[in-house]
Design a protein around this motif. Structure first.
Motif, PDB file in Angstrom:
ATOM      1  N   ASP A  89      -5.875  14.853  -7.054  1.00 33.88           N
ATOM      2  CA  ASP A  89      -5.855  13.701  -7.725  1.00 33.88           C
ATOM      3  C   ASP A  89      -4.939  12.679  -6.974  1.00 33.88           C
TER       4      ASP A  89
ATOM      5  N   GLU B 247      -5.127  11.214  -3.847  1.00 36.92           N
ATOM      6  CA  GLU B 247      -5.831  10.111  -3.471  1.00 36.92           C
ATOM      7  C   GLU B 247      -6.130   9.086  -4.547  1.00 36.92           C
ATOM      8  N   SER B 248      -6.711   9.408  -5.614  1.00 32.28           N
ATOM      9  CA  SER B 248      -6.878   8.385  -6.711  1.00 32.28           C
ATOM     10  C   SER B 248      -5.742   7.799  -7.324  1.00 32.28           C
ATOM     11  N   TYR B 249      -4.617   8.549  -7.490  1.00 32.30           N
ATOM     12  CA  TYR B 249      -3.275   7.893  -7.899  1.00 32.30           C
ATOM     13  C   TYR B 249      -2.902   7.066  -7.049  1.00 32.30           C
ATOM     14  N   THR B 250      -2.899   7.188  -5.827  1.00 30.37           N
ATOM     15  CA  THR B 250      -2.474   6.546  -4.403  1.00 30.37           C
ATOM     16  C   THR B 250      -3.393   4.935  -4.599  1.00 30.37           C
ATOM     17  N   LYS B 251      -4.641   5.067  -4.800  1.00 31.69           N
ATOM     18  CA  LYS B 251      -5.389   3.910  -4.831  1.00 31.69           C
ATOM     19  C   LYS B 251      -4.927   3.205  -6.047  1.00 31.69           C
ATOM     20  N   ASP B 252      -5.064   3.781  -7.372  1.00 25.12           N
ATOM     21  CA  ASP B 252      -4.568   3.073  -8.505  1.00 25.12           C
ATOM     22  C   ASP B 252      -3.342   2.399  -8.262  1.00 25.12           C
ATOM     23  N   LEU B 253      -2.155   3.250  -7.950  1.00 29.53           N
ATOM     24  CA  LEU B 253      -0.894   2.605  -8.025  1.00 29.53           C
ATOM     25  C   LEU B 253      -0.843   1.259  -7.204  1.00 29.53           C
ATOM     26  N   SER B 254      -1.493   1.656  -6.026  1.00 33.49           N
ATOM     27  CA  SER B 254      -1.580   0.363  -4.908  1.00 33.49           C
ATOM     28  C   SER B 254      -2.033  -0.920  -5.293  1.00 33.49           C
ATOM     29  N   GLY B 255      -3.330  -0.580  -6.165  1.00 32.58           N
ATOM     30  CA  GLY B 255      -3.794  -1.738  -6.848  1.00 32.58           C
ATOM     31  C   GLY B 255      -3.082  -2.447  -7.586  1.00 32.58           C
ATOM     32  N   MET B 256      -2.155  -1.584  -8.838  1.00 32.73           N
ATOM     33  CA  MET B 256      -1.359  -2.199  -9.542  1.00 32.73           C
ATOM     34  C   MET B 256      -0.262  -3.052  -8.894  1.00 32.73           C
TER      35      MET B 256
ATOM     36  N   SER C 114       0.730  -1.070  -0.038  1.00 31.75           N
ATOM     37  CA  SER C 114      -0.028  -0.135  -0.071  1.00 31.75           C
ATOM     38  C   SER C 114       0.959   1.329  -0.061  1.00 31.75           C
TER      39      SER C 114
END
Length: 95
Positions: free
Chosen positions: A23, A25-34, A2
């Motif tokens: 943006d 928070e959105s990048y954090t979520k997407d990169l963590s998912g990847m 994470s």
């Protein structure tokens, strides 16, 4: 794995990317998912699986290997300033 907002800001700085603060928070979520997906994929047993050059089973269309132009070597060498043994002679530029 994470990531935090600080991690995303550091990555953006290293990549010389400008990210709006709204943006992050959105990048954090997407990169963590990847990264989580990559972690899951690295745990898979891939022994016995042959690597693929392309994910789709495709064949490249190739043209026939045939001569399409006439040999003009003698004509071009007749126009060259210096020729020896069928090779073009050029001035030496590196000593």
């Amino acid at each position: 794995m994470s990531l935090t907002a600080d991690d995303v800001n550091k990555i953006a700085h290293l990549a010389r990317l400008g990210i709006d603060s709204q943006d992050i928070e959105s990048y954090t979520k997407d990169l963590s998912g990847m990264l989580d997906l990559m972690t899951q994929m690295s745990k898979l047993d891939t022994s016995g699986i042959e690597p693929m050059a392309h994910p789709l089973d495709q064949v490249q269309r190739l043209r026939a290997d045939a001569v399409t132009e006439a040999d003009q070597r003698a004509h071009f060498q007749a126009l060259a300033p210096q020729v020896a043994d069928g090779l073009y002679l050029v001035p030496k530029v590196i000593e």
